[in-house]
Write a protein that holds these residues in place. Structure first.
Motif, PDB file in Angstrom:
ATOM      1  N   ILE A   1      91.076  -0.730  57.050  1.00 45.34           N
ATOM      2  CA  ILE A   1      91.519   0.480  57.743  1.00 45.34           C
ATOM      3  C   ILE A   1      92.137   0.214  59.130  1.00 45.34           C
ATOM      4  CG2 ILE A   1      89.385   1.337  58.881  1.00 45.34           C
ATOM      5  CD1 ILE A   1      91.395   3.487  56.569  1.00 45.34           C
ATOM      6  N   PRO A   2      91.607  -0.714  59.941  1.00 47.59           N
ATOM      7  CA  PRO A   2      92.250  -0.936  61.242  1.00 47.59           C
ATOM      8  C   PRO A   2      93.703  -1.396  61.110  1.00 47.59           C
ATOM      9  CG  PRO A   2      90.074  -1.919  61.226  1.00 47.59           C
ATOM     10  CD  PRO A   2      90.380  -1.529  59.815  1.00 47.59           C
ATOM     11  N   ASP A   3      93.978  -2.286  60.145  1.00 46.72           N
ATOM     12  CA  ASP A   3      95.348  -2.771  59.952  1.00 46.72           C
ATOM     13  C   ASP A   3      96.266  -1.639  59.507  1.00 46.72           C
ATOM     14  OD1 ASP A   3      94.447  -5.253  60.587  1.00 46.72           O
ATOM     15  OD2 ASP A   3      94.281  -5.948  58.512  1.00 46.72           O
ATOM     16  N   PHE A   4      95.754  -0.802  58.611  1.00 45.93           N
ATOM     17  CA  PHE A   4      96.596   0.288  58.118  1.00 45.93           C
ATOM     18  C   PHE A   4      96.907   1.276  59.248  1.00 45.93           C
ATOM     19  CE2 PHE A   4      98.084   3.951  55.931  1.00 45.93           C
ATOM     20  CZ  PHE A   4      98.875   3.395  54.923  1.00 45.93           C
ATOM     21  N   CYS A   5      95.870   1.625  60.006  1.00 45.96           N
ATOM     22  CA  CYS A   5      96.062   2.577  61.112  1.00 45.96           C
ATOM     23  C   CYS A   5      97.026   1.998  62.150  1.00 45.96           C
ATOM     24  CB  CYS A   5      94.720   2.912  61.773  1.00 45.96           C
ATOM     25  SG  CYS A   5      93.695   3.955  60.739  1.00 45.96           S
ATOM     26  N   ALA A   6      96.876   0.720  62.466  1.00 45.61           N
ATOM     27  CA  ALA A   6      97.745   0.095  63.471  1.00 45.61           C
ATOM     28  C   ALA A   6      99.193   0.061  62.982  1.00 45.61           C
ATOM     29  CB  ALA A   6      97.257  -1.310  63.778  1.00 45.61           C
ATOM     30  N   SER A   7      99.379  -0.228  61.696  1.00 45.05           N
ATOM     31  CA  SER A   7     100.744  -0.283  61.144  1.00 45.05           C
ATOM     32  C   SER A   7     101.381   1.109  61.156  1.00 45.05           C
ATOM     33  CB  SER A   7     100.725  -0.804  59.706  1.00 45.05           C
ATOM     34  OG  SER A   7     100.131  -2.073  59.660  1.00 45.05           O
ATOM     35  N   PHE A   8     100.599   2.104  60.790  1.00 46.40           N
ATOM     36  CA  PHE A   8     101.127   3.476  60.779  1.00 46.40           C
ATOM     37  C   PHE A   8     101.451   3.946  62.203  1.00 46.40           C
ATOM     38  CE2 PHE A   8      99.887   7.936  61.545  1.00 46.40           C
ATOM     39  CZ  PHE A   8     100.980   8.549  60.950  1.00 46.40           C
ATOM     40  N   GLN A   9     100.509   3.734  63.102  1.00 47.49           N
ATOM     41  CA  GLN A   9     100.710   4.165  64.492  1.00 47.49           C
ATOM     42  C   GLN A   9     101.977   3.522  65.082  1.00 47.49           C
ATOM     43  OE1 GLN A   9      97.507   4.663  67.756  1.00 47.49           O
ATOM     44  NE2 GLN A   9      98.131   2.545  67.903  1.00 47.49           N
ATOM     45  N   GLU A  10     102.170   2.233  64.770  1.00 44.16           N
ATOM     46  CA  GLU A  10     103.338   1.524  65.288  1.00 44.16           C
ATOM     47  C   GLU A  10     104.636   2.127  64.738  1.00 44.16           C
ATOM     48  OE1 GLU A  10     102.495  -0.376  67.537  1.00 44.16           O
ATOM     49  OE2 GLU A  10     104.265  -1.574  68.024  1.00 44.16           O
ATOM     50  N   ALA A  11     104.592   2.535  63.465  1.00 43.47           N
ATOM     51  CA  ALA A  11     105.789   3.126  62.860  1.00 43.47           C
ATOM     52  C   ALA A  11     106.136   4.448  63.550  1.00 43.47           C
ATOM     53  CB  ALA A  11     105.563   3.350  61.369  1.00 43.47           C
ATOM     54  N   VAL A  12     105.112   5.250  63.884  1.00 44.81           N
ATOM     55  CA  VAL A  12     105.373   6.525  64.575  1.00 44.81           C
ATOM     56  C   VAL A  12     105.908   6.237  65.983  1.00 44.81           C
ATOM     57  CG1 VAL A  12     104.366   8.660  65.482  1.00 44.81           C
ATOM     58  CG2 VAL A  12     103.584   7.761  63.290  1.00 44.81           C
ATOM     59  N   VAL A  13     105.245   5.335  66.691  1.00 47.10           N
ATOM     60  CA  VAL A  13     105.651   5.018  68.064  1.00 47.10           C
ATOM     61  C   VAL A  13     107.094   4.505  68.086  1.00 47.10           C
ATOM     62  CG1 VAL A  13     105.225   3.426  69.986  1.00 47.10           C
ATOM     63  CG2 VAL A  13     103.304   4.625  68.906  1.00 47.10           C
ATOM     64  N   LYS A  26      91.864  -2.553  66.875  1.00 48.09           N
ATOM     65  CA  LYS A  26      91.660  -3.955  66.481  1.00 48.09           C
ATOM     66  C   LYS A  26      92.524  -4.341  65.275  1.00 48.09           C
ATOM     67  CE  LYS A  26      87.247  -4.986  68.492  1.00 48.09           C
ATOM     68  NZ  LYS A  26      86.457  -3.814  68.846  1.00 48.09           N
ATOM     69  N   GLY A  27      93.494  -3.495  64.950  1.00 52.20           N
ATOM     70  CA  GLY A  27      94.278  -3.740  63.735  1.00 52.20           C
ATOM     71  C   GLY A  27      95.529  -4.578  63.971  1.00 52.20           C
ATOM     72  N   ASP A  28      96.060  -5.076  62.856  1.00 53.35           N
ATOM     73  CA  ASP A  28      97.304  -5.849  62.883  1.00 53.35           C
ATOM     74  C   ASP A  28      98.462  -4.882  62.609  1.00 53.35           C
ATOM     75  OD1 ASP A  28      99.489  -7.394  62.333  1.00 53.35           O
ATOM     76  OD2 ASP A  28      98.537  -8.621  60.772  1.00 53.35           O
ATOM     77  N   ARG A  29      99.334  -4.714  63.616  1.00 54.06           N
ATOM     78  CA  ARG A  29     100.417  -3.716  63.516  1.00 54.06           C
ATOM     79  C   ARG A  29     101.480  -4.073  62.494  1.00 54.06           C
ATOM     80  NH1 ARG A  29     100.966  -4.905  69.424  1.00 54.06           N
ATOM     81  NH2 ARG A  29      99.139  -3.885  70.288  1.00 54.06           N
ATOM     82  N   GLU A  30     101.491  -5.347  62.078  1.00 52.57           N
ATOM     83  CA  GLU A  30     102.540  -5.761  61.147  1.00 52.57           C
ATOM     84  C   GLU A  30     102.047  -5.979  59.727  1.00 52.57           C
ATOM     85  OE1 GLU A  30     104.328  -9.060  63.157  1.00 52.57           O
ATOM     86  OE2 GLU A  30     104.695  -7.736  64.854  1.00 52.57           O
ATOM     87  N   GLU A  34      88.573   0.829  48.864  1.00 51.54           N
ATOM     88  CA  GLU A  34      87.213   1.252  48.526  1.00 51.54           C
ATOM     89  C   GLU A  34      86.202   0.129  48.745  1.00 51.54           C
ATOM     90  OE1 GLU A  34      87.463   2.971  44.617  1.00 51.54           O
ATOM     91  OE2 GLU A  34      88.516   4.710  45.452  1.00 51.54           O
ATOM     92  N   ALA A  35      86.619  -1.079  48.412  1.00 48.32           N
ATOM     93  CA  ALA A  35      85.689  -2.210  48.510  1.00 48.32           C
ATOM     94  C   ALA A  35      85.519  -2.710  49.942  1.00 48.32           C
ATOM     95  CB  ALA A  35      86.181  -3.347  47.614  1.00 48.32           C
ATOM     96  N   ARG A  36      86.645  -2.714  50.714  1.00 50.22           N
ATOM     97  CA  ARG A  36      86.577  -3.304  52.067  1.00 50.22           C
ATOM     98  C   ARG A  36      87.180  -2.352  53.101  1.00 50.22           C
ATOM     99  NH1 ARG A  36      89.606  -7.656  52.854  1.00 50.22           N
ATOM    100  NH2 ARG A  36      91.020  -7.290  51.144  1.00 50.22           N
ATOM    101  N   PHE A  37      86.740  -1.109  53.069  1.00 48.99           N
ATOM    102  CA  PHE A  37      87.291  -0.054  53.930  1.00 48.99           C
ATOM    103  C   PHE A  37      87.354  -0.495  55.393  1.00 48.99           C
ATOM    104  CE2 PHE A  37      86.981   3.892  56.397  1.00 48.99           C
ATOM    105  CZ  PHE A  37      87.972   4.664  55.804  1.00 48.99           C
ATOM    106  N   HIS A  38      86.244  -1.016  55.888  1.00 47.88           N
ATOM    107  CA  HIS A  38      86.164  -1.341  57.329  1.00 47.88           C
ATOM    108  C   HIS A  38      87.062  -2.497  57.739  1.00 47.88           C
ATOM    109  CE1 HIS A  38      83.167   1.649  58.092  1.00 47.88           C
ATOM    110  NE2 HIS A  38      82.567   1.269  56.981  1.00 47.88           N
ATOM    111  N   GLU A  39      87.397  -3.348  56.784  1.00 53.48           N
ATOM    112  CA  GLU A  39      88.298  -4.462  57.113  1.00 53.48           C
ATOM    113  C   GLU A  39      89.752  -4.020  57.086  1.00 53.48           C
ATOM    114  OE1 GLU A  39      87.700  -8.068  54.675  1.00 53.48           O
ATOM    115  OE2 GLU A  39      85.637  -7.300  54.536  1.00 53.48           O
TER     116      GLU A  39
END
Ligand code: KG4
Ligand code: ZN
Length: 354
Positions: free
Chosen positions: A247-259, A199-203, A240-245
């Motif tokens: 983390i999806p964007d960070f994971c999506a951005s990282f995954q996109e960089a690897v792909v 559900k993250g934003d890849r950019e 720390e304050a908004r982990f759940h908001e």
């Protein structure tokens, strides 16, 4: 017709499979994830002990599920490298013991060759597991992306391999694991990051595509890992304050960089070398974003692209059985069983050398 019993203990899975030619009759994978998870990575001596405890039962179960008696097996195929020395040792010792005691042919298989051929595994009914997979056509190009390797290999024929590009530092799976650890997501990082990225934003977070402009086919992921570390430090308080908001964007951005990093080099190699087929395999190849992006690129290029079935992306002995079957067809057996030793650092280019 050949019946092959295959064993893989290269890392943290005790795996045994039975194949009739290229068809999987049974595939057992006993994961040690629970043991290693608490240490944040694989501990070689714990892996050895767990393999020792489980190997006999896995062999028994694989034969039982296949409905085959050990006497009927024609050859034992075993991973002899690359991998963790203490772990490899258990499988190699067991395979030698079985070959000697029951007078079976012994085949030494390179673990990376197993990953490479895995898209061509068939069901017991003789159909390819993968959707729309057709028989191999050579030369083909393979991208193997696992926890320990990231390799682009040109395949002239089964057994004839040339590594044309590889990672200069961390493997793609290792990058997933290390970034997963930085984000305290547990081990292994790949599956969790993929899930959180859905559900993250890849950019959202601009991360580098390392080696994007280098004209070779090599990869590098340590710069991306460092960029992630700096990014995480910068957003630490927010995280720390908004982990759940966040983390999806960070994971999506990282995954996109690897792909992207993988795809840039794969596409360049395909354009330059014009293979008849492309294979993408190894633990990271289960990643759906990687699959979709590769599929859409290669559809445009008109080159057939195949992945292993998702149950054969991670380490398994079925893929070792298939590489073993190709060697069986070529008559590549170990002449003196006693001489086989594990080779923790062997590369795929030597997979036809005893
Ligand atoms: O091929 P494999 O099972 O073991 C080796 O031979 O290394 O690959 C394991 C690697 C791990 O680094 C893991 O994080 C990664 O595959 N992996 C993934 C995913 N599932 C596993 N990477 C990205 N997305 C996934 N869904
Ligand atoms: Zn592997």
């Amino acid at each position: 017709m050949s019946l092959i019993l295959a064993i893989d203990t290269s890392c943290d899975d005790t795996s045994v499979a039975v194949l009739r030619d290229d068809c999987v009759l049974s595939s057992i994978v006993s994961s040690q994830m629970d043991i290693h998870k608490q240490w944040g990575g694989v501990v070689p001596n714990l892996a050895r002990r767990a393999h020792e405890e489980r190997i006999d039962y896995c062999i028994e179960l694989a034969l039982k599920r296949a409905g085959i008696k050990l006497e009927k097996i024609d050859a034992i195929a075993v991973t002899y490298g690359p991998g963790l020395a203490p772990a490899l040792e258990v499988g190699v010792r067991k395979a030698k013991e079985l070959a000697l005691r029951h007078n079976k042919k012994l085949i030494a298989v390179n673990h990376m060759e197993g990953h490479l051929v895995s898209p061509f595994l068939k069901t017991r009914y003789g159909d390819y597991y993968g959707k729309n997979v057709t028989d191999p056509r050579f030369p083909l190009l393979s991208l193997c992306v696992s926890g320990g390797h990231t390799e682009l290999v040109r395949v002239e024929w089964w057994g004839k391999y040339k590594i044309i590009g590889q990672t200069l530092d961390d493997a793609a799976g290792e990058a997933f694991d290390k970034v997963g650890r930085m984000l305290e997501l547990g081990y292994p990082g790949g599956p969790v990051i993929e899930f959180l990225a859905l559900k993250g934003d890849r950019e959202k977070y601009p991360l580098p595509r390392p080696m994007e402009w280098s004209q070779d086919y090599n990869f590098s992921f340590s710069g991306l890992k460092t960029a992630c570390l700096y990014s995480i430090q910068k957003i630490k308080q927010e995280l720390e304050a908004r982990f759940h908001e966040i983390i999806p964007d960070f994971c999506a951005s990282f995954q996109e960089a690897v792909v992207d990093s993988l795809l840039i080099k794969l596409e360049r190699a395909v354009n330059n070398l014009q293979p008849k087929m492309v294979l993408v395999s190894g633990g990271v190849s289960v990643n759906k974003r990687l699959r979709r992006k590769c599929q859409s690129r290669f559809r445009k290029l008109g080159v057939p692209l195949y992945f292993p079935h998702k149950k054969f992306c991670m380490d398994n002995a079925a893929m070792i059985g298939l590489a073993g079957y190709y060697k069986y067809q070529r008559g590549e057996f170990i002449q003196n069983v006693n001489t086989l030793d594990r080779r923790p650092s062997i590369t795929i280019e030597y997979s036809s050398v005893e």
